[in-house]
Design an enzyme around this catalytic site. Structure first.
Site, PDB file in Angstrom:
ATOM      1  N   GLU A  91       0.843  -1.185   0.000  1.00 17.10           N
ATOM      2  CA  GLU A  91       0.000   0.000   0.000  1.00 17.10           C
ATOM      3  C   GLU A  91       0.892   1.254   0.000  1.00 17.10           C
ATOM      4  O   GLU A  91       1.847   1.327   0.781  1.00 17.10           O
ATOM      5  CB  GLU A  91      -0.894   0.041   1.240  1.00 17.10           C
ATOM      6  CG  GLU A  91      -1.906   1.176   1.146  1.00 17.10           C
ATOM      7  CD  GLU A  91      -2.867   1.239   2.340  1.00 17.10           C
ATOM      8  OE1 GLU A  91      -2.803   0.366   3.225  1.00 17.10           O
ATOM      9  OE2 GLU A  91      -3.675   2.162   2.340  1.00 17.10           O
ATOM     10  N   GLY A 127       3.560   2.322  10.925  1.00 13.93           N
ATOM     11  CA  GLY A 127       3.312   1.459  12.078  1.00 13.93           C
ATOM     12  C   GLY A 127       3.088   0.005  11.712  1.00 13.93           C
ATOM     13  O   GLY A 127       3.712  -0.891  12.269  1.00 13.93           O
ATOM     14  N   ALA A 128       2.194  -0.223  10.765  1.00 18.93           N
ATOM     15  CA  ALA A 128       1.850  -1.599  10.431  1.00 18.93           C
ATOM     16  C   ALA A 128       0.977  -1.612   9.179  1.00 18.93           C
ATOM     17  O   ALA A 128       0.539  -0.566   8.717  1.00 18.93           O
ATOM     18  CB  ALA A 128       1.091  -2.251  11.583  1.00 18.93           C
ATOM     19  N   MET A 129       0.727  -2.823   8.666  1.00 19.11           N
ATOM     20  CA  MET A 129      -0.039  -2.935   7.426  1.00 19.11           C
ATOM     21  C   MET A 129      -0.975  -4.142   7.489  1.00 19.11           C
ATOM     22  O   MET A 129      -0.564  -5.232   7.860  1.00 19.11           O
ATOM     23  CB  MET A 129       0.950  -3.057   6.247  1.00 19.11           C
ATOM     24  CG  MET A 129       0.298  -3.245   4.908  1.00 19.11           C
ATOM     25  SD  MET A 129      -0.737  -1.801   4.460  1.00 19.11           S
ATOM     26  CE  MET A 129      -2.001  -2.614   3.496  1.00 19.11           C
ATOM     27  N   GLU A 130      -2.201  -3.887   7.057  1.00 13.82           N
ATOM     28  CA  GLU A 130      -3.293  -4.846   7.249  1.00 13.82           C
ATOM     29  C   GLU A 130      -3.420  -5.908   6.161  1.00 13.82           C
ATOM     30  O   GLU A 130      -4.526  -6.393   5.904  1.00 13.82           O
ATOM     31  CB  GLU A 130      -4.608  -4.059   7.339  1.00 13.82           C
ATOM     32  CG  GLU A 130      -5.072  -3.390   6.021  1.00 13.82           C
ATOM     33  CD  GLU A 130      -4.682  -1.923   5.874  1.00 13.82           C
ATOM     34  OE1 GLU A 130      -3.697  -1.496   6.507  1.00 13.82           O
ATOM     35  OE2 GLU A 130      -5.353  -1.209   5.111  1.00 13.82           O
ATOM     36  N   ASN A 131      -2.335  -6.312   5.486  1.00 13.23           N
ATOM     37  CA  ASN A 131      -2.420  -7.327   4.439  1.00 13.23           C
ATOM     38  C   ASN A 131      -3.332  -8.492   4.862  1.00 13.23           C
ATOM     39  O   ASN A 131      -3.256  -8.962   5.988  1.00 13.23           O
ATOM     40  CB  ASN A 131      -1.032  -7.892   4.154  1.00 13.23           C
ATOM     41  CG  ASN A 131       0.012  -6.814   4.088  1.00 13.23           C
ATOM     42  OD1 ASN A 131      -0.063  -5.940   3.254  1.00 13.23           O
ATOM     43  ND2 ASN A 131       0.967  -6.851   5.009  1.00 13.23           N
ATOM     44  N   HIS A 152      -6.190  -1.885  15.339  1.00 12.36           N
ATOM     45  CA  HIS A 152      -6.440  -1.141  14.110  1.00 12.36           C
ATOM     46  C   HIS A 152      -6.274  -2.052  12.884  1.00 12.36           C
ATOM     47  O   HIS A 152      -7.159  -2.122  12.035  1.00 12.36           O
ATOM     48  CB  HIS A 152      -5.476   0.055  14.042  1.00 12.36           C
ATOM     49  CG  HIS A 152      -5.602   0.889  12.817  1.00 12.36           C
ATOM     50  ND1 HIS A 152      -6.308   2.073  12.784  1.00 12.36           N
ATOM     51  CD2 HIS A 152      -5.123   0.729  11.561  1.00 12.36           C
ATOM     52  CE1 HIS A 152      -6.247   2.599  11.578  1.00 12.36           C
ATOM     53  NE2 HIS A 152      -5.524   1.795  10.805  1.00 12.36           N
ATOM     54  N   GLU A 153      -5.142  -2.743  12.825  1.00 13.10           N
ATOM     55  CA  GLU A 153      -4.900  -3.580  11.642  1.00 13.10           C
ATOM     56  C   GLU A 153      -5.896  -4.732  11.587  1.00 13.10           C
ATOM     57  O   GLU A 153      -6.391  -5.091  10.526  1.00 13.10           O
ATOM     58  CB  GLU A 153      -3.464  -4.115  11.626  1.00 13.10           C
ATOM     59  CG  GLU A 153      -2.379  -3.052  11.737  1.00 13.10           C
ATOM     60  CD  GLU A 153      -2.513  -1.884  10.783  1.00 13.10           C
ATOM     61  OE1 GLU A 153      -3.095  -2.058   9.696  1.00 13.10           O
ATOM     62  OE2 GLU A 153      -2.055  -0.777  11.122  1.00 13.10           O
ATOM     63  N   HIS A 167      -9.195  -3.587  10.247  1.00 13.75           N
ATOM     64  CA  HIS A 167      -9.192  -3.380   8.791  1.00 13.75           C
ATOM     65  C   HIS A 167      -9.696  -4.609   8.034  1.00 13.75           C
ATOM     66  O   HIS A 167     -10.090  -4.497   6.879  1.00 13.75           O
ATOM     67  CB  HIS A 167      -7.772  -3.087   8.307  1.00 13.75           C
ATOM     68  CG  HIS A 167      -7.411  -1.630   8.244  1.00 13.75           C
ATOM     69  ND1 HIS A 167      -8.248  -0.663   7.729  1.00 13.75           N
ATOM     70  CD2 HIS A 167      -6.260  -0.979   8.590  1.00 13.75           C
ATOM     71  CE1 HIS A 167      -7.631   0.518   7.772  1.00 13.75           C
ATOM     72  NE2 HIS A 167      -6.437   0.363   8.303  1.00 13.75           N
TER      73      HIS A 167
HETATM   74  N1  B3K Z   1      -2.887   1.027   5.722  1.00 13.28           N
HETATM   75  C1  B3K Z   1      -1.558   1.173   6.226  1.00 13.28           C
HETATM   76  C2  B3K Z   1      -0.873   2.420   5.782  1.00 13.28           C
HETATM   77  C3  B3K Z   1      -0.102   2.266   4.543  1.00 13.28           C
HETATM   78  C4  B3K Z   1       0.720   3.508   4.267  1.00 13.28           C
HETATM   79  C5  B3K Z   1       1.352   3.437   2.933  1.00 13.28           C
HETATM   80  N2  B3K Z   1       2.227   4.563   2.668  1.00 13.28           N
HETATM   81  C6  B3K Z   1      -1.516   1.133   7.726  1.00 13.28           C
HETATM   82  C7  B3K Z   1      -2.774   1.467   8.405  1.00 13.28           C
HETATM   83  O1  B3K Z   1      -3.279   2.558   8.359  1.00 13.28           O
HETATM   84  O2  B3K Z   1      -3.326   0.578   8.993  1.00 13.28           O
HETATM   85 ZN    ZN Z   2      -5.207   1.918   8.845  1.00  5.80          ZN
END
Ligand code: B3K
Ligand code: ZN
Length: 886
Positions: free
Chosen positions: A128, A268-272, A304-305, A308
């Site tokens: 993302e 911080g983190a990513m919700e893959n 949060h993640e 998502h």
């Molecule tokens: N969705 C990601 C953020 C990605 C940022 C890319 N530059 C983390 C979050 O908001 O949960």
């Molecule tokens: Zn987010």
């Protein structure tokens, strides 16, 4: 790096994709000096597009070395397709077809940490918003959703763990000491949710039984040395899963949920989907190495993640202009979760203080944009406080307007109606409207108009008629590209207090009877008068309770009235808010005295107000700590016409010292009682413990200003005898800001010696020094950049040292010789080549030049000009610099 001037992309130009990708089959062959990516895309013409011929297929791709390409199994020759720096185009011959491509990429050289890259010895991804195009040729846009199957192959010994989204379906050995694994994700998803990880990782395992009795395996993967720091994240994950079932009726949907901690991560983190990748700072936490704040952040980011999975993954965004659809909503969800897990009032206070300091500043600067932006050059620059935090406030206002039950009806309808779709903010609003039979068309201006509205309130009481009128006047300053603003819908929660502090009945003119003692009034006009009847005495209004709208409210309160509200307001948030307003008035008075060269004189009413707070044994200790915290220097700057950093610092430090002297005994009692509790009980990461440690530590920071030897002794005792990082770091920070040079040097050295192998703890060590307001900070920061634990390549280190200096040390950063600005610009230029996203973020403080005096403005702008002229800028840095100078 940019080869031509980056183009502006507009929301109004949105067009549905010409083609869809039903299936995506990926194979990654990971090697030390390159990676091969084979992609098979099963595609078809988008039926939603107008009939007619077949348009060219234009795939996104950047920094890819194309090795082979075929269409329906036939290899394409060079003349059969076109390649440029960011696209591959070809002409399909039928409405359904299959594309096969092979590319070579270099994760081992990827310092931008976008796409596939290496963090230490492990491979990981961040896609993302537009990172997938650095992995393979693709329709890299969120409205193209596909079913992914992913095979990874790597050397077995170094990469025993091979992960991707969804469920593992097969694995096995390969020749030459390699092995492979295949993962399949049954849910359609856009490419930005793709992830893979390969490394030598250990995992902590647990499980969760969902509301429909399905068993989900939970795994947190970390490097072996961190296996003892995962329990808090695991507990937070299970709480989040349960909370989302209870509060939103949302159940998890795969058989496995994984979190992987990596050290090098841009945010911080990513919700893959099914495979969240986290900055290790948002996973790892145990008492000895992480502060209370870090524990709370882990809990919030895990939540949060996880949230998502529904607000973001199952229902995703149509285009990146809609980013707040998932981010604002998900921040709102995680804030409510944290409020339920800890103290609701304290959480609200922290969030509002943060919003008003940082988001309001963004909204007043050159990068200001609406919650749903209308144009961007580089989407990475729009992961902003406005999209996230203000976006969350907008969702909160919807809930305030339709009520908690109506909001749940709306969210149920939204998830049901749009499951599996890529949608817009308008779709979210429509679901809320349909579920509640309300019209939110005017409310939608919160999405389209930027800037922070001002709401000026005045009163009139008619004792003979027993009526009380409040006049609300709203206005909103111009922001880039938006001059005239239409009135917003501003929900104002309010109450009226009588002379004894009692709640007065609230009966609006025209109503048959009084409503609740605290109620929400919607302000929808530029000017609006609200009249209450049957008001037996002159009331004192409590306005914008719980900060019911993200506006700058003003009401001509006297200091005595604010003290009264601090004591009597039924709303905990507004009691704190009254204290803040009182402190602001008192501090602004001191700033004026400082600027005129007068002797500083603290209004003793502030001392009295904080004395009664400290004497009140029934107040939650966390609230006491919040009430004792004076508004920060950054906030005082934000609310100044021209921010005089030296006067603000001087005035605030003067007030702190006066308060410390006047309240010494009470602070000392509170400190000792809480330190004693800390000594006697084992650390727990829960609200009551957070509360007492925060009061203990703020008390210590005041007490140290006295310079008394018994306080120094207490500080050293805390530092040496405590069992947790919250007490340890607070003691170090207090020493660092003190005049006790010898103790300071010793504390810093032994801390670094003990924690040198823990990068997250070393980040804290860098930060306390970078944020120290004593003279000479820049030289210290420059020296610390030479420390073996520092590297520009790690975003956490950059934030901890350079970010803390530029963002949390105003007197030093804004030195009038411009040295701070020059330093920051040098770092931005260096980082532009390494990691454009981090470089652009770091620029933030320079973009706020409009807040300062002419000399500083000129110096700041000169540095922005120098960056602009420094050579080939990334689109990230170019956009921020050029907009700041426009
Ligand atoms: N969705 C990601 C953020 C990605 C940022 C890319 N530059 C983390 C979050 O908001 O949960
Ligand atoms: Zn987010």
């Amino acid at each position: 790096m940019r080869t031509e001037q980056p183009k502006m992309i507009y929301l109004k130009d949105y067009q549905a994709p010409d083609y869809l990708i039903d299936e995506t089959h990926l194979t990654f062959e990971l090697f030390e000096d390159h990676t091969l990516v084979h992609a098979q895309l099963v595609m078809r013409r988008n039926p939603a597009c107008a009939a007619g011929g077949l348009p060219a297929l234009v795939l996104d791709g950047q920094e890819l070395e194309l090795l082979s390409l075929s269409l329906d199994g036939e290899t394409l020759a060079a003349g059969d397709y076109q390649l440029d720096a960011s696209h591959l185009s070809l002409q399909p011959k039928s409405a359904s077809f299959v594309i096969d491509s092979s590319v070579r990429i270099h994760p081992e050289r990827n310092t931008a940490l976008e796409g596939l890259y290496k963090s230490g010895s492990m491979f990981c991804t961040q896609c993302e918003a537009e990172g997938f195009r650095k992995i393979t040729y693709y329709l890299d846009r969120p409205d193209v959703m596909s079913k992914f199957t992913t095979t990874l192959s790597a050397e077995q010994h170094s990469y025993p763990v091979l992960l991707s989204n969804g469920n593992p379906i097969a694995s096995g050995p390969e020749e030459g000491g390699r092995h492979w694994a295949t993962w399949q994700d049954p849910f359609m998803k856009p490419a930005y949710l793709f992830a893979l990880v390969a490394g030598d990782l250990w995992c902590v395992e647990d499980s969760f039984t969902t509301m429909s009795a399905r068993e989900v395996a939970l795994r947190i993967y970390v490097e072996p040395e961190n296996i003892d720091k995962c329990q808090h994240a695991m507990d937070s994950l299970k709480k989040s899963m349960q909370w989302d079932e209870q509060v939103y009726g949302r159940e998890y949907d795969l058989d496995i949920f994984m979190i992987v901690a990596v050290n090098d991560f841009n945010m911080g983190a990513m919700e893959n989907k099914g495979l969240n990748i986290f900055n290790s700072s948002c996973v790892l936490a145990k008492a000895e190495t992480a502060t209370d704040a870090a524990h709370q952040r882990v809990e919030a980011v895990v939540a949060h993640e996880y949230f998502h999975n529904w607000s973001g993954n199952r229902v995703t965004c149509r285009d990146w202009f809609q980013l707040s659809l998932k981010e604002g909503f998900t921040v709102f969800r995680d804030a409510e979760f944290s409020a339920d897990m800890n103290s609701r009032t304290v959480k609200r206070i922290e969030d509002v203080a943060y919003l008003r300091t940082h988001q309001f500043a963004e909204d007043a600067g050159p990068m200001a944009h609406p919650v749903r932006p209308e144009a961007f050059m580089e989407i990475s620059n729009f992961y902003t406080l406005t999209v996230y935090e203000k976006g969350s406030e907008v969702v909160r206002m919807i809930r305030t307007l339709v009520g908690a039950e109506g909001f749940r009806r709306g969210s149920d309808l939204y998830f049901e109606r749009h499951d599996g779709q890529a949608v817009t903010c308008d779709d979210f609003i429509k679901a809320m409207e349909d579920a509640n039979g309300v019209d939110l068309s005017q409310f939608k201006r919160w999405y389209s108009q930027g800037g922070t509205p001002r709401l000026a309130v005045s009163e009139a009481y008619d004792g003979a008629a027993k009526t009380y009128s409040l006049t609300f006047k709203q206005s909103c300053p111009a922001t880039p590209g938006q001059r005239d603003k239409q009135p917003f819908v501003i929900p104002v929660e309010l109450g009226l207090l009588g002379a004894q502090g009692q709640a007065l009945p609230l009966r609006l003119q025209g109503e048959a009877a009084a409503g609740a003692a605290s109620r929400v009034i919607s302000i929808t006009e530029a000017e609006q008068v609200v009249t209450f009847v049957d008001v037996a005495e002159q009331p004192l209004p409590s306005l914008l309770r719980g900060f019911s709208a993200p506006v700058k409210l003003s009401f001509p309160y006297s200091r005595d009235q604010l003290m009264f509200l601090m004591q009597h307001d039924a709303d905990g948030f507004n009691r704190w808010e009254a204290g803040q307003q009182l402190s602001v008035q008192v501090l602004q008075e001191l700033v004026g005295q400082y600027q005129r060269g007068e002797t500083l004189q603290l209004d003793q009413r502030l001392v009295g107000a904080l004395r009664s707070v400290l004497e009140n044994a029934s107040l939650d200790q966390a609230m006491v700590a919040e009430l004792l915290s004076l508004p920060g220097e950054a906030y005082l700057s934000e609310i100044s016409e021209v921010a005089d950093v030296d006067a603000i610092h001087g005035a605030r430090e003067f007030a702190r010292k006066q308060l410390a002297d006047a309240l010494f005994d009470l602070l000392w009692q509170r400190y000792q009682a809480n330190r004693e509790l800390s000594r006697r009980t084992a650390y727990l990461a829960e609200a009551e413990h957070f509360a007492r440690r925060s009061l203990q530590n703020i008390a210590l920071s005041y007490l140290m200003l006295s310079g008394k030897p018994e306080v120094l002794a207490a500080c050293l005792e805390q530092l040496e005898a405590c069992d947790n990082m919250t007490e340890r770091l607070a003691a170090v920070a207090v020493l660092v800001n003190s005049p006790f040079e010898e103790e300071k040097a010793k504390a810093l050295a032994s801390f670094a010696d003990f924690f040198k192998d823990n990068p997250l703890v070393m980040d804290q060590w860098f930060s306390v020094q970078a944020a120290c307001s004593l003279p000479g900070a820049l030289a210290r920061v420059q020296q610390l950049m030479e420390h073996p634990a520092f590297t520009l390549k790690n975003p956490n280190k950059v934030r901890a040292l350079i970010g803390a200096f530029a963002g949390q040390n105003p007197v030093n950063f804004h030195q009038v010789d411009g040295s701070g600005y020059r330093f920051l610009a040098d770092q931005v230029i260096a980082l532009n080549a390494l990691n454009p996203q981090i470089a652009a973020r770091l620029l933030g403080p320079l973009t706020r030049w409009g807040k300062y005096d002419d000399t500083r403005q000129a110096l700041m702008k000169a540095e922005l000009e120098r960056i602009l002229a420094s050579g080939e800028l990334s689109s990230d840095v170019f956009e921020v610099v050029s907009k700041s100078l426009a």
